[in-house]
Design a protein around this motif. Structure first.
Motif, PDB file in Angstrom:
ATOM      1  N   UNK A   1      48.623  24.673  33.195  1.00  0.00           N
ATOM      2  CA  UNK A   1      48.508  24.158  31.822  1.00  0.00           C
ATOM      3  C   UNK A   1      49.352  24.994  30.867  1.00  0.00           C
ATOM      4  N   UNK A   2      50.069  24.334  29.968  1.00  0.00           N
ATOM      5  CA  UNK A   2      50.928  24.999  28.999  1.00  0.00           C
ATOM      6  C   UNK A   2      50.538  24.548  27.587  1.00  0.00           C
ATOM      7  N   UNK A   3      50.972  25.262  26.559  1.00  0.00           N
ATOM      8  CA  UNK A   3      50.629  24.853  25.194  1.00  0.00           C
ATOM      9  C   UNK A   3      51.174  23.472  24.855  1.00  0.00           C
ATOM     10  N   UNK A   4      50.596  22.900  23.803  1.00  0.00           N
ATOM     11  CA  UNK A   4      51.042  21.617  23.249  1.00  0.00           C
ATOM     12  C   UNK A   4      50.963  20.488  24.267  1.00  0.00           C
ATOM     13  N   UNK A   5      49.922  20.520  25.103  1.00  0.00           N
ATOM     14  CA  UNK A   5      49.669  19.454  26.071  1.00  0.00           C
ATOM     15  C   UNK A   5      50.826  19.250  27.039  1.00  0.00           C
ATOM     16  N   UNK A   6      51.440  20.334  27.415  1.00  0.00           N
ATOM     17  CA  UNK A   6      52.397  20.315  28.514  1.00  0.00           C
ATOM     18  C   UNK A   6      51.695  20.847  29.757  1.00  0.00           C
ATOM     19  N   UNK A   7      52.207  20.467  30.922  1.00  0.00           N
ATOM     20  CA  UNK A   7      51.696  20.991  32.180  1.00  0.00           C
ATOM     21  C   UNK A   7      52.877  21.140  33.132  1.00  0.00           C
ATOM     22  N   UNK A   8      52.892  22.233  33.873  1.00  0.00           N
ATOM     23  CA  UNK A   8      53.945  22.474  34.865  1.00  0.00           C
ATOM     24  C   UNK A   8      53.396  22.158  36.248  1.00  0.00           C
ATOM     25  N   UNK A   9      54.142  21.341  36.994  1.00  0.00           N
ATOM     26  CA  UNK A   9      53.805  21.000  38.374  1.00  0.00           C
ATOM     27  C   UNK A   9      54.801  21.705  39.281  1.00  0.00           C
ATOM     28  N   UNK A  10      54.300  22.436  40.252  1.00  0.00           N
ATOM     29  CA  UNK A  10      55.167  23.232  41.116  1.00  0.00           C
ATOM     30  C   UNK A  10      54.780  22.983  42.566  1.00  0.00           C
ATOM     31  N   UNK A  11      55.770  22.840  43.420  1.00  0.00           N
ATOM     32  CA  UNK A  11      55.553  22.844  44.861  1.00  0.00           C
ATOM     33  C   UNK A  11      56.718  23.581  45.500  1.00  0.00           C
ATOM     34  N   UNK A  12      56.444  24.350  46.550  1.00  0.00           N
ATOM     35  CA  UNK A  12      57.514  25.149  47.141  1.00  0.00           C
ATOM     36  C   UNK A  12      57.233  25.496  48.583  1.00  0.00           C
ATOM     37  N   UNK A  13      58.231  26.087  49.206  1.00  0.00           N
ATOM     38  CA  UNK A  13      58.166  26.422  50.629  1.00  0.00           C
ATOM     39  C   UNK A  13      59.030  27.645  50.878  1.00  0.00           C
ATOM     40  N   UNK A  14      58.403  28.713  51.383  1.00  0.00           N
ATOM     41  CA  UNK A  14      59.142  29.907  51.765  1.00  0.00           C
ATOM     42  C   UNK A  14      59.561  29.763  53.222  1.00  0.00           C
ATOM     43  N   UNK A  15      60.777  30.156  53.519  1.00  0.00           N
ATOM     44  CA  UNK A  15      61.309  30.051  54.881  1.00  0.00           C
ATOM     45  C   UNK A  15      60.438  30.829  55.856  1.00  0.00           C
ATOM     46  N   UNK A  16      60.162  30.208  57.022  1.00  0.00           N
ATOM     47  CA  UNK A  16      59.509  30.901  58.109  1.00  0.00           C
ATOM     48  C   UNK A  16      57.994  30.800  58.074  1.00  0.00           C
ATOM     49  N   UNK A  17      57.375  31.317  59.136  1.00  0.00           N
ATOM     50  CA  UNK A  17      55.919  31.361  59.273  1.00  0.00           C
ATOM     51  C   UNK A  17      55.550  32.767  59.727  1.00  0.00           C
ATOM     52  N   UNK A  18      55.109  33.565  58.788  1.00  0.00           N
ATOM     53  CA  UNK A  18      54.758  34.940  59.093  1.00  0.00           C
ATOM     54  C   UNK A  18      53.980  35.498  57.922  1.00  0.00           C
ATOM     55  N   UNK A  19      53.442  36.701  58.129  1.00  0.00           N
ATOM     56  CA  UNK A  19      52.750  37.365  57.030  1.00  0.00           C
ATOM     57  C   UNK A  19      53.717  37.641  55.883  1.00  0.00           C
ATOM     58  N   UNK A  20      54.978  37.946  56.215  1.00  0.00           N
ATOM     59  CA  UNK A  20      55.973  38.162  55.167  1.00  0.00           C
ATOM     60  C   UNK A  20      56.220  36.916  54.350  1.00  0.00           C
ATOM     61  N   UNK A  21      56.276  35.752  55.028  1.00  0.00           N
ATOM     62  CA  UNK A  21      56.496  34.495  54.305  1.00  0.00           C
ATOM     63  C   UNK A  21      55.314  34.200  53.394  1.00  0.00           C
ATOM     64  N   UNK A  22      54.090  34.431  53.877  1.00  0.00           N
ATOM     65  CA  UNK A  22      52.921  34.164  53.051  1.00  0.00           C
ATOM     66  C   UNK A  22      52.864  35.114  51.858  1.00  0.00           C
ATOM     67  N   UNK A  23      53.198  36.376  52.075  1.00  0.00           N
ATOM     68  CA  UNK A  23      53.210  37.338  50.973  1.00  0.00           C
ATOM     69  C   UNK A  23      54.227  36.940  49.918  1.00  0.00           C
ATOM     70  N   UNK A  24      55.418  36.556  50.374  1.00  0.00           N
ATOM     71  CA  UNK A  24      56.451  36.144  49.434  1.00  0.00           C
ATOM     72  C   UNK A  24      56.029  34.883  48.694  1.00  0.00           C
ATOM     73  N   UNK A  25      55.338  33.980  49.381  1.00  0.00           N
ATOM     74  CA  UNK A  25      54.849  32.778  48.726  1.00  0.00           C
ATOM     75  C   UNK A  25      53.924  33.138  47.565  1.00  0.00           C
ATOM     76  N   UNK A  26      52.987  34.077  47.808  1.00  0.00           N
ATOM     77  CA  UNK A  26      52.097  34.488  46.731  1.00  0.00           C
ATOM     78  C   UNK A  26      52.845  35.113  45.568  1.00  0.00           C
ATOM     79  N   UNK A  27      53.879  35.881  45.876  1.00  0.00           N
ATOM     80  CA  UNK A  27      54.662  36.505  44.803  1.00  0.00           C
ATOM     81  C   UNK A  27      55.429  35.453  43.994  1.00  0.00           C
ATOM     82  N   UNK A  28      56.011  34.472  44.676  1.00  0.00           N
ATOM     83  CA  UNK A  28      56.778  33.448  43.964  1.00  0.00           C
ATOM     84  C   UNK A  28      55.866  32.564  43.115  1.00  0.00           C
ATOM     85  N   UNK A  29      54.705  32.237  43.641  1.00  0.00           N
ATOM     86  CA  UNK A  29      53.775  31.423  42.850  1.00  0.00           C
ATOM     87  C   UNK A  29      53.361  32.169  41.580  1.00  0.00           C
TER      88      UNK A  29
END
Length: 827
Positions: free
Chosen positions: A511-539
């Motif tokens: 949710x953003x001010x003035x009745x705006x909303x940001x929709x985000x979807x993404x995918x970090x390369x690979x399947x590993x603990x590093x990919x999941x950690x980076x996903x949390x950082x990017x989000x």
């Protein structure tokens, strides 16, 4: 080493009458002798030692060509390596096999005697008993049997072994599969030299492989190349001598066809030892498995069960594979498979699944979808688990407790599932009508139990680790989506079932001010603990840049520079949509990700034409252009990751078209059902994220006015006058106006006194809530004082704003901040 030797008369002493098991064994052996498959007769005879004598392993040894070795011809039961049983023993040596063959007398060795012998040093565990009985016939031989029962072979068991040894016919040493009259290879036969891989193959076998005789080059690799890749490991275990023991072996495998499904073939082979300059040969036959009579003792059923269990990832998968492998060939009416947890059996699969098909006690213990059966209420089952041996109760035999008797009134089989030195669970198989337990069913049940136990342990560990992975993954994703004015959002995440590694897919609704909303979807390369950690950082980074008030392209650019500066080898893709709820418009930025799919109110769909930039973390100074999206009320925005639309069989464009078509035929009134339907056919070799937002439009549009506050001596008076004039035009009650003016005075004064640069006053009225917001260029948030003395010259303004407001707070805005206050204006 001395052994206790007994001839047949000595064994009979004190037992003039044959025991019931011995009589049943004699009946079974007569049936086998009259059976239509002489090539399987020896194996079937040995299997009777497992059924009636309680043996874990039975094997036949006969003299080799040079008469110096006693060679293993055939075996049945558990693997020989568990007990240190060899392929051959010197005929002149001191082994029990050689001793029994030389003297013609039976040898019986108990656990204590075996533990003190030299042979025990080569055995992982010595807690078993050994019996070796001479076999009469051409050249003679020996029947070897082993049991893990603590008391060894009882009198009835010894009697069974005697009649089995008498029924064994020692096979004539086999040569190559050639006709004795012509010396030519039979059409369904083959020979394979194990040292060179050269093969001679009959014409019928070549026809089954789809080869003409002139097309075959004599290499076994040519035939292996025509088989289904999944069947190669088991087939290679036969065609490589290091992995095959002496004796008959059977195997089913599939060969590829020009059209249609693969064809099942059955290989029956025997490994013949070399010597005197001769190579070791594998000889045998290959037949079309579809034309052979199905039989519950067929090793192919165990082979297929092993193949199914090898790919079973969860406890439920293992249980269903066992049910599929056993219920139909055994013609059983019900099968239950349960894990053993402490003193309770937690049932994972019931077939049939309805409670009415199972005993009353089980229904009383029905807690959730599956029952939790108490072992203490079934002492017979508890005893079977302690012994670790399969037990069978035909109809009318034994005093079974109701919890078990009702499972199989016509017959019951209980299979403890051993794994890793303990019991992993149990499998119960029941029949409603009297079931005649054939002598071969015990071998199938015993082999299946061992396979299922090991698979159950693996699956249990997999389930536990997968649940941990899923929990960690969920912690990195939003716990719940916010309620949006004028829109509804749902999201789904499915972790991959291909492994236990964490995925990198994520979604977010900000949710953003003035009745705006940001929709985000993404995918970090690979399947590993590093990919999941980076996903949390990017989000987290995207959310932080968004709430600071940056436009979409700046938000994504900042995230790109952040990822590039982290010096990781991974990159990420994402789509960022800034949706204006009031205007029904949106700006979209795409960084190497799939574009949004729009479903319009008339049911038509389109894949949005959105300019794209590179993935995040690839180019530090990349451009991320913004593309406009126009939305009418009722428009559905769908964002997803490639795990939902990309398959090995088709490219991603085809997958996006299928995704758009599925949206077109959906009913957007129920977004949760739409999301579930879209994920229904998802391939789980990759994790999947899905975000759906239906824009309905705001039922009540807000009123807005803004004022740029100039740094003049009378700036506060001008701000108050602008506010009074605006509230009068909005017909705000006079009783509220004075309080609003006081709040405006305090907020504007604080901005002018404590900050530099521009100051802006925003007034927003929606429904019965008035929002006053003052933005300035300083990022410092005003701090509410904890206490104020009479001598204090400041700090009362914020306390006053808090007292007059229903809510207040601050927001970061493009390097500065916005201090806001909400005041109810209803009557």
């Amino acid at each position: 080493m001395s052994h206790k030797r007994c001839n047949g008369d000595v064994v009979r002493e004190g037992a003039p009458e044959r025991g019931p098991r011995t009589l049943r064994a004699e009946g079974a052996l007569k049936a086998i002798a009259a059976g239509p498959q002489p090539e399987r007769r020896l194996r079937a005879v040995l299997e009777q030692a497992l059924v009636f004598a309680g043996a874990s392993l039975a094997a036949l040894y006969t003299p080799g060509d040079d008469r110096e070795l006693l060679c293993l011809v055939e075996s049945a039961g558990a693997p020989r390596t568990l007990y240190g049983v060899r392929d051959s023993y010197p005929a002149a040596g001191g082994s029990p096999v050689a001793d029994a063959h030389r003297t013609g007398e039976a040898v019986w060795i108990g656990p204590e005697e075996f533990a003190g012998s030299a042979e025990s040093r080569h055995v992982p565990s010595s807690g078993f008993s050994l019996a070796v009985l001479p076999v009469r016939g051409d050249g003679g031989g020996c029947l070897l049997a082993l049991t893990e029962h603590p008391e060894g072979f009882d009198a009835d068991g010894r009697g069974c072994l005697e009649v089995i040894a008498a029924a064994v016919t020692c096979p004539v040493p086999a040569g190559p599969a050639e006709s004795a009259e012509t010396g030519e290879l039979q059409p369904d036969a083959f020979t394979l030299a194990m040292d060179t891989g050269r093969a001679e193959v009959g014409d019928d076998i070549l026809r089954l492989f789809g080869l003409a005789p002139e097309e075959f080059d004599g290499k076994v690799e040519t035939l292996l190349g025509l088989t289904v890749p999944e069947d190669l490991p088991s087939l290679m275990s036969v065609t490589e001598s290091d992995h095959m023991t002496i004796g008959e072996r059977e195997l089913e495998f599939r060969v590829l066809q020009p059209t249609g499904p693969p064809k099942w073939l059955r290989l029956s082979g025997r490994l013949l030892p070399g010597g005197d300059g001769r190579p070791t040969l594998l000889v045998g036959t290959v037949a079309d498995a579809s034309t052979l009579r199905p039989d519950v003792t067929d090793v192919a059923r165990v082979q297929r069960l092993a193949a199914a269990l090898a790919t079973a990832g969860t406890v439920r998968d293992v249980s269903q594979a066992v049910v599929a492998a056993l219920r139909r060939p055994l013609r059983a009416d019900r099968i239950a498979l349960a894990e053993l947890e402490n003193d309770r059996l937690v049932v994972t699969v019931l077939d049939p699944p309805d409670p009415e098909s199972w005993p009353e006690l089980w229904r009383l213990e029905w807690r959730t979808e599956w029952p939790d059966a108490p072992v203490r209420a079934m002492p017979t089952l508890a005893a079977a688990l302690r012994e670790g041996r399969a037990r069978i109760w035909p109809a009318g035999t034994g005093d079974l407790e109701p919890a078990l008797a009702d499972v199989g009134p016509g017959g019951l089989a209980v299979l403890p599932l051993p794994a890793g030195g303990r019991m992993a669970g149990a499998c119960l198989i029941g029949w409603d009508t009297p079931h005649d337990f054939g002598p071969d069913e015990r071998a199938l049940l015993t082999a299946s139990a061992g396979l299922a136990g090991q698979a159950l342990m693996r699956a249990h560990a997999f389930d536990a680790e997968h649940e941990l992975v899923g929990m960690l993954q969920r912690q990195l994703l939003p716990r719940r989506l916010p309620k949006l004015p004028g829109a509804v959002a749902v999201a789904r995440y499915l972790p991959s079932t291909a492994g236990l590694e964490l995925g990198g897919d994520w979604y977010d609704v900000i949710p953003l001010p003035d009745h705006h909303v940001a929709l985000v979807i993404g995918d970090v390369q690979g399947h590993s603990a590093g990919a999941a950690t980076l996903m949390g950082q990017m989000r987290t980074a995207l959310r932080a840049y968004a709430v600071e008030g940056h436009p979409p392209d700046v938000v994504v650019s900042h995230a790109n520079r952040l990822l590039t500066g982290m010096e990781t080898d991974l990159f990420a893709t994402c789509v960022y949509v800034d949706l204006d709820m009031e205007e029904g418009s949106a700006w979209c930025v795409r960084a190497g990700h799939l574009p949004p799919v729009l479903r319009h109110p008339d049911g038509s769909t389109e894949i949005a034409e959105v300019e794209g930039g590179p993935p995040l973390g690839v180019v530090a100074q990349a451009d991320f252009p913004m593309s406009p999206l126009r939305l009418r009320p009722g428009t559905l925005i769908a964002l997803t990751t490639d795990g939902l639309v990309e398959t090995p069989e088709s490219d991603i464009d085809e997958g996006m078209d299928r995704f758009a078509h599925a949206l077109a035929v959906s009913a957007p009134a129920h977004l949760g059902l739409v999301a579930d339907a879209l994920l229904g056919n998802a391939r789980r070799n990759d994790d999947v994220a899905l975000l759906l937002v239906r824009y309905d439009g705001m039922a009540l549009r807000p009123l807005r006015e803004s004022w740029s506050v100039w740094r003049l001596p009378e700036a506060v008076r001008h701000a108050r006058r602008f506010t009074r004039r605006t509230l009068r035009s909005w017909e705000v009650p006079d009783a509220v106006v004075d309080g609003v003016l006081l709040i405006v005075s305090e907020l504007v004064t604080n901005a002018l006194v404590h900050t530099d640069g521009k100051v802006r006053l925003d007034l927003t009225l929606i429904g019965d809530r008035l929002r006053v917001a003052v933005a300035d260029a300083s990022p410092r948030t005003p701090v509410k004082p904890t206490s104020i003395g009479w001598e204090a010259t400041g700090g009362r303004g914020i306390l006053l704003v808090e007292a007059m407001s229903a809510a207040w707070g601050t927001l970061p805005v493009s390097g500065g901040k916005q201090v806001w206050s909400e005041i109810p204006v209803g009557g």
